[in-house]
Write a protein that holds these residues in place. Structure first.
Motif, short mmCIF file in Angstrom:
data_model
loop_
_atom_site.label_atom_id
_atom_site.label_comp_id
_atom_site.label_asym_id
_atom_site.label_seq_id
_atom_site.Cartn_x
_atom_site.Cartn_y
_atom_site.Cartn_z
N ALA A 41 4.75 -57.40 -7.73
CA ALA A 41 5.25 -58.25 -8.80
C ALA A 41 4.18 -58.66 -9.80
N ASP A 42 2.90 -58.57 -9.41
CA ASP A 42 1.83 -59.07 -10.26
C ASP A 42 0.68 -58.06 -10.30
N PRO A 43 0.49 -57.38 -11.41
CA PRO A 43 -0.57 -56.37 -11.49
C PRO A 43 -1.98 -56.95 -11.43
N ARG A 44 -2.12 -58.26 -11.49
CA ARG A 44 -3.45 -58.87 -11.39
C ARG A 44 -3.97 -58.90 -9.96
N VAL A 45 -3.08 -58.71 -8.99
CA VAL A 45 -3.48 -58.81 -7.58
C VAL A 45 -4.27 -57.57 -7.19
N VAL A 46 -5.46 -57.79 -6.64
CA VAL A 46 -6.30 -56.71 -6.14
C VAL A 46 -6.82 -57.10 -4.76
N ALA A 47 -7.20 -56.11 -3.98
CA ALA A 47 -7.79 -56.34 -2.66
C ALA A 47 -9.21 -55.80 -2.67
N VAL A 48 -10.11 -56.56 -2.04
CA VAL A 48 -11.51 -56.16 -1.91
C VAL A 48 -11.85 -56.27 -0.43
N CYS A 49 -12.53 -55.24 0.11
CA CYS A 49 -12.85 -55.30 1.54
C CYS A 49 -14.20 -54.66 1.83
N ASN A 50 -14.63 -54.82 3.06
CA ASN A 50 -15.96 -54.36 3.50
C ASN A 50 -15.81 -53.23 4.52
N ASP A 51 -15.16 -52.15 4.14
CA ASP A 51 -14.91 -51.06 5.07
C ASP A 51 -14.02 -51.50 6.21
N SER A 52 -13.07 -52.40 5.88
CA SER A 52 -12.17 -52.95 6.90
C SER A 52 -10.71 -52.74 6.52
N VAL A 53 -10.40 -51.59 5.95
CA VAL A 53 -9.02 -51.32 5.53
C VAL A 53 -8.07 -51.40 6.73
N GLY A 54 -8.49 -50.85 7.86
CA GLY A 54 -7.64 -50.89 9.04
C GLY A 54 -7.54 -52.26 9.66
N SER A 55 -8.66 -52.90 9.94
CA SER A 55 -8.62 -54.19 10.62
C SER A 55 -8.07 -55.31 9.74
N SER A 56 -8.10 -55.11 8.42
CA SER A 56 -7.51 -56.10 7.51
C SER A 56 -6.07 -55.76 7.17
N ASN A 57 -5.52 -54.71 7.80
CA ASN A 57 -4.14 -54.29 7.58
C ASN A 57 -3.86 -53.94 6.11
N LEU A 58 -4.80 -53.21 5.51
CA LEU A 58 -4.66 -52.86 4.10
C LEU A 58 -4.31 -51.39 3.88
N ALA A 85 -2.39 -47.20 0.14
CA ALA A 85 -1.50 -46.09 -0.17
C ALA A 85 -0.68 -46.36 -1.43
N ARG A 86 -0.22 -47.58 -1.59
CA ARG A 86 0.64 -47.90 -2.73
C ARG A 86 -0.16 -48.25 -3.99
N HIS A 87 -1.32 -48.83 -3.82
CA HIS A 87 -2.10 -49.29 -4.98
C HIS A 87 -3.56 -48.84 -4.84
N PRO A 88 -3.81 -47.54 -4.80
CA PRO A 88 -5.19 -47.07 -4.59
C PRO A 88 -6.14 -47.52 -5.68
N ASP A 89 -5.63 -47.77 -6.89
CA ASP A 89 -6.48 -48.21 -7.99
C ASP A 89 -6.75 -49.71 -7.96
N ARG A 90 -6.15 -50.40 -6.99
CA ARG A 90 -6.34 -51.85 -6.90
C ARG A 90 -6.97 -52.26 -5.57
N LEU A 91 -7.56 -51.31 -4.87
CA LEU A 91 -8.30 -51.61 -3.65
C LEU A 91 -9.76 -51.22 -3.87
#
Length: 326
Positions: free
Chosen positions: A35-52, A57-63
């Protein structure tokens, strides 16, 4: 107060289903991102453990995956917020808070950056990996920072509500997202920042918890009721700001306060409540948690039993506080 019956309280015959709050976090983040294109995710090599994974997959340009570089991760989040994005910065809580505390203080809290810090798998959830992975100091560190809201949801539904609130809130937030499965609270009480939810009403003693311990306290209240003890249960889902009114009311209208947390007893929930109680209305307290030591290695269930972070321990502490014996 009524006299306690002689018989022991009956044990529950079956445990309610339990759920991982990270699942609710991930689903809600996807909902917000759609719903909001401003939302992004930032992580420390924790895509799996952070359930991202689904977010990636859906927003590869926003991770943004910065790798194992937590200070950089928080700085990137602050930079994205400065550019008008709403970053959810995700990492295991001991590494997010411990390794990047200076950046959280200066780049996020002091700067009032619109960053949502997401401490995943806190407390003793990573028990088998030992003290380096136990996150039992994070609340003490972060509640000491000005202008940072510290939120610890009690169940998946409240996790989803807290994530939605954090997205809408203009300012820095720390969300402590549990990994250890917890049951859904019944009835569900909506999340309201800075307000404790009353899950049980009582006049003899008050039980206060947050996150994984809240469901333990509802069980303890049920056990105490069978002994003739009326226990109030508070879900203190916001540690900073603390609901001082609820604490003062508990101190005024019940015989004492028992706190239970998956955290060191130094500076966490119990410490925050004790600060309020001692300056406004002193009453007896019992503070249950990790007693100022490094925890041994073992799974979360073993460590909870080891440190008496259980419904039975909360029941015993309440009885002791009231002078009623075991």
């Amino acid at each position: 107060m009524t006299a306690a019956p002689a018989s022991e309280p009956a044990e529950a015959t079956a445990s309610p289903p339990a759920y991982d709050c990270r699942v609710a976090f991930a689903a809600t983040l996807l909902e917000l991102a759609a719903a909001d294109p401003r939302v992004v995710a930032v992580c420390n090599d924790s895509v799996g453990s952070s359930n991202l994974k689904e977010f990636a997959a859906r927003h590869p340009d926003r991770l943004v995956n910065v790798g194992i570089a937590e200070q950089t991760m928080v700085g990137v989040g602050a930079g994205l917020a400065g550019g008008g994005r709403i970053p959810f910065v995700c990492a295991a809580s001991p590494f997010l808070t411990g390794r990047a505390l200076e950046q959280i203080k200066a780049d996020v809290a002091y700067s009032r950056a619109n960053v949502k810090l997401c401490g995943m798998s806190p407390g003793l959830a990573y028990g088998q990996l030992g003290p380096t992975h136990h996150s039992i100091e994070d609340l003490a560190w972060l509640r000491a920072l000005a202008d940072l809201t510290v939120v610890v949801p009690a169940d998946p539904a409240q996790t989803a509500e807290a994530v939605r609130w954090a997205h809408a809130h203009d300012g820095p937030v720390f969300l402590r997202i549990g990994r250890t499965p917890v049951p859904a609270l019944t009835p569900h009480v909506p999340f309201e920042p800075g307000r404790a939810a009353v899950l049980r009403r009582g006049d003899d003693v008050t039980l206060v918890g947050l996150g994984t311990t809240v469901s333990l306290l509802t069980q303890a209240a049920d056990r105490l009721a069978l002994r003739g003890v009326s226990a109030r249960v508070l879900n203190m889902s916001t540690v900073s700001p603390l609901d001082e009114r609820a604490v003062r009311d508990a101190a005024e209208h019940t015989g004492g306060i028992v706190t239970v947390e998956e955290h060191t007893v130094r500076g966490g929930l119990g410490g925050a409540i004790a600060e309020t109680v001692v300056t406004h209305r002193p009453v007896p307290m019992r503070i249950l948690g990790v007693p100022g030591v490094f925890a041994p290695t073992g799974d979360a269930r073993f460590l909870h039993e080891h440190f008496h972070i259980t419904a039975a321990a909360a029941e015993r502490a309440a009885l002791d506080l009231l002078g009623r014996g075991p």
